[in-house]
Design a protein around this motif. Structure first.
Motif, PDB file in Angstrom:
ATOM      1  N   ASN A  50       0.882  -1.256  -0.078  1.00  0.00           N
ATOM      2  CA  ASN A  50      -0.048  -0.173   0.099  1.00  0.00           C
ATOM      3  C   ASN A  50       0.837   1.330  -0.103  1.00  0.00           C
ATOM      4  O   ASN A  50       0.667   2.297   0.399  1.00  0.00           O
ATOM      5  N   ARG A  78      -4.045   3.245  -2.352  1.00  0.00           N
ATOM      6  CA  ARG A  78      -4.699   2.761  -1.289  1.00  0.00           C
ATOM      7  C   ARG A  78      -6.004   2.970  -0.676  1.00  0.00           C
ATOM      8  O   ARG A  78      -6.509   2.318   0.124  1.00  0.00           O
ATOM      9  N   GLN A  79      -6.852   3.221  -1.964  1.00  0.00           N
ATOM     10  CA  GLN A  79      -8.218   3.143  -1.434  1.00  0.00           C
ATOM     11  C   GLN A  79      -8.813   1.890  -1.654  1.00  0.00           C
ATOM     12  O   GLN A  79      -9.687   1.292  -1.286  1.00  0.00           O
ATOM     13  N   MET A  83      -5.224  -1.714   5.618  1.00  0.00           N
ATOM     14  CA  MET A  83      -4.208  -2.150   6.426  1.00  0.00           C
ATOM     15  C   MET A  83      -4.627  -1.869   8.033  1.00  0.00           C
ATOM     16  O   MET A  83      -5.111  -1.138   8.422  1.00  0.00           O
ATOM     17  N   PHE A  85      -2.808  -2.548  11.779  1.00  0.00           N
ATOM     18  CA  PHE A  85      -1.262  -2.520  12.223  1.00  0.00           C
ATOM     19  C   PHE A  85      -1.275  -3.347  13.534  1.00  0.00           C
ATOM     20  O   PHE A  85      -2.017  -3.708  14.195  1.00  0.00           O
ATOM     21  N   ASN A  89      -3.050   1.666  16.139  1.00  0.00           N
ATOM     22  CA  ASN A  89      -2.970   3.103  15.580  1.00  0.00           C
ATOM     23  C   ASN A  89      -4.444   3.502  15.249  1.00  0.00           C
ATOM     24  O   ASN A  89      -4.471   4.091  14.254  1.00  0.00           O
ATOM     25  N   LEU A  90      -5.318   3.295  16.236  1.00  0.00           N
ATOM     26  CA  LEU A  90      -6.499   4.118  16.309  1.00  0.00           C
ATOM     27  C   LEU A  90      -6.308   5.647  16.778  1.00  0.00           C
ATOM     28  O   LEU A  90      -5.291   5.830  17.233  1.00  0.00           O
ATOM     29  N   PHE A  91      -7.077   6.616  16.150  1.00  0.00           N
ATOM     30  CA  PHE A  91      -7.028   7.987  16.489  1.00  0.00           C
ATOM     31  C   PHE A  91      -7.490   8.306  17.738  1.00  0.00           C
ATOM     32  O   PHE A  91      -8.840   8.104  17.803  1.00  0.00           O
ATOM     33  N   LEU A 102     -13.985   8.652   9.584  1.00  0.00           N
ATOM     34  CA  LEU A 102     -13.089   9.446   8.988  1.00  0.00           C
ATOM     35  C   LEU A 102     -12.871   9.497   7.530  1.00  0.00           C
ATOM     36  O   LEU A 102     -12.892  10.168   6.868  1.00  0.00           O
ATOM     37  N   ALA A 103     -12.336   8.302   7.151  1.00  0.00           N
ATOM     38  CA  ALA A 103     -11.852   8.103   5.822  1.00  0.00           C
ATOM     39  C   ALA A 103     -12.876   8.391   4.948  1.00  0.00           C
ATOM     40  O   ALA A 103     -13.086   9.065   3.661  1.00  0.00           O
ATOM     41  N   ARG A 151     -12.216  -0.022  10.684  1.00  0.00           N
ATOM     42  CA  ARG A 151     -12.097   1.477  10.024  1.00  0.00           C
ATOM     43  C   ARG A 151     -11.393   1.134   8.530  1.00  0.00           C
ATOM     44  O   ARG A 151     -11.875   1.794   7.705  1.00  0.00           O
ATOM     45  N   ALA A 152     -10.553  -0.028   8.615  1.00  0.00           N
ATOM     46  CA  ALA A 152      -9.987  -0.230   7.253  1.00  0.00           C
ATOM     47  C   ALA A 152     -11.246  -1.019   6.304  1.00  0.00           C
ATOM     48  O   ALA A 152     -11.123  -0.372   4.950  1.00  0.00           O
ATOM     49  N   MET A 155     -13.286   1.452   3.973  1.00  0.00           N
ATOM     50  CA  MET A 155     -12.998   1.848   2.636  1.00  0.00           C
ATOM     51  C   MET A 155     -13.399   0.844   1.667  1.00  0.00           C
ATOM     52  O   MET A 155     -13.203   1.010   0.522  1.00  0.00           O
TER      53      MET A 155
END
Lengths: 242, 217
Positions: A50, A78-79, A83, A85, A89-91, A102-103, A151-152, A155
């Motif tokens: 990505n 990336r759309q 990914m 992790f 890596n949550l906001f 968000l995205a 979250r991933a 999208m």
């Protein structure tokens, strides 16, 4: 045509030649486990897919979007590639629901109603529909990782990359995350995962890739090659980890 | 002819000068903060030329005394045919100075946001500006508030230097009063008290913010 097609891929970190010519075809619905010792290049390979790592040589095509030598439209790529992790890596300043929204909101410019529906759908899928308004620090590690998966997914990626997604979890939380991944696999999601969960790789994966010194050293059906490794390196590795 | 100054006359005049110190501080802080945000974006950008420009700008202002910066604005711009009043030169000089320092303070705050936040937002196909706006800056802001308020104390004290190019703020008013009253100790004592009255609450506020955000983490 393959969903992900990698050919002649090389990557250097300074003088360190990390990936030494990778050729890999990933078909729609494949569940691929990347294994190998640390430093074998498996995480780097995953991250090139990505564009988190640039490519020095070779070509990467995901669902028709190409990336040559690190040139190309990273955001279009990336759309199509989600990914997850190791460290979630949550906001941290956003709730679980907002993390998922968000995205779709800022990248796809969907309306609030649409993104809310997506977030609800995805949180339901990972079994966390009651945590929409919870902040990441109010969730357990396993719950955070499931939000990261939601979250991933929001999208609607063609392929999901999982980078050691259970390695930072307490042992009792590993299974709830693996269950979600297994469900995704069953629904036909294409998955490429770097993992140390050998049993999971064997039970859920349809292809296993053993990386060694920056090359694909051995690959094939996990049930076959784990039971009967063709190279001494894989035999050593499986003996050490299983 | 000899004018007699009562202590009240001195205080009244100093308050008048103090108003300009306050006005200059606010302008420098607001405009400097806005310009600083711009410099910060350049400094963090992937474009190397933008990065180098921002870095040079920051180092230039951090590596020279504020007084020289004011002299260059005040005496340099007229050479280029632009007439500047002490007021304009002071506001412009302090704004530039503030923007450079705030950009550097904020850069530290942005860099304190873990790399995983950049990677996660990048992997969701967010562009640089979207990453900054929705993911990085909201987190950096929490860290930035205390040092930013702390730096505002430096801006307030920095305004004193503008008295040298003839801007009539608190210090300049004080010098004039000292010359007229022959009571420099009293006058400058009051001037110092004026600065302290402006700065001390800011310091306390910065400290309380620091404690608050420290606990909240």
């Amino acid at each position: 045509m393959s969903l992900v097609s990698i050919s002649g891929l090389h990557k250097h970190f300074g003088t360190n030649h990390v990936l030494k010519g990778i050729d890999l075809q990933v078909e729609q619905g494949d569940v691929i486990a990347l294994i190998g010792r640390s430093g074998s290049g498996k995480s780097t390979l995953l991250r090139t897919i990505n564009g988190l790592e640039s490519i020095d040589e070779g070509e990467l095509v995901v669902d028709g979007t190409a990336l040559h030598h690190g040139e190309g439209d990273l955001r279009a790529l990336r759309q199509k590639v989600g990914m997850v992790f190791q460290q979630f890596n949550l906001f941290p300043h956003l709730t679980a629901g907002q993390n998922v929204m968000l995205a779709p909101t800022v990248v796809k410019k969907l309306s609030k109603k649409e993104t809310e529906d997506i977030a609800k759908e995805m949180l339901l899928k990972v079994g966390l529909s009651d945590k929409f308004h919870a902040f990441p620090d109010q969730l357990s590690g396993g719950q955070q990782q499931r939000v990261a998966i939601a979250r991933a997914l929001a999208m609607r990626p063609k392929v999901m990359l999982c980078d050691e997604i259970t390695s930072a979890l307490d042992p009792e939380l590993v299974n709830e995350v693996l269950a979600v991944v297994q469900q995704l696999a069953a629904e036909g999601m294409t998955l490429i995962m770097v993992t140390h969960e050998m049993r999971f790789a064997r039970d859920v994966g349809n292809k296993l890739i053993f990386m060694h010194h920056g090359r694909i050293h051995e690959s094939g059906d996990p049930r076959i090659i784990l039971a009967d490794p063709q190279t001494p390196e894989l035999a050593n590795f499986t003996r050490a980890v299983m | 002819m000899f004018v007699q100054f009562t202590t009240w006359d001195i205080v009244r005049n100093l308050l008048e000068g103090g108003k300009w110190t306050l006005a200059l501080s606010l302008i420098a802080f607001v405009l400097g903060g806005t310009a600083g945000l711009l410099v910060l974006f350049l400094r963090m950008a992937r474009n190397r030329v933008a990065q180098a420009l921002a870095k040079g700008y920051i180092e230039l202002f951090q590596g020279t005394p504020l007084l020289m910066q004011l002299f260059i604005v005040f005496f340099g711009l007229p050479l280029a045919g632009i007439d500047v009043s002490p007021w304009l030169a002071a506001a412009l000089g302090l704004t530039l100075f503030t923007s450079a320092y705030l950009a550097e303070i904020w850069r530290g705050c942005v860099e304190s946001v873990p790399r995983g936040q950049w990677e996660a937002s990048a992997s969701l196909a967010l562009g640089f500006t979207q990453q900054m706006r929705h993911v990085i800056l909201p987190q950096a802001l929490r860290v930035a508030i205390a040092p930013t308020v702390g730096f505002s104390v430096q801006v307030v004290k920095g305004t004193a230097v503008t008295s040298i190019i003839g801007f009539t703020e608190l210090t300049k008013t004080g010098s004039m009063l000292a010359n007229a009253t022959f009571q420099p100790f009293l006058v400058f004592g009051l001037v110092a008290a004026g600065y302290f009255a402006l700065c001390y609450p800011l310091s306390l506020y910065a400290k309380s913010l620091e404690r608050k955000f420290h606990v909240a983490r």
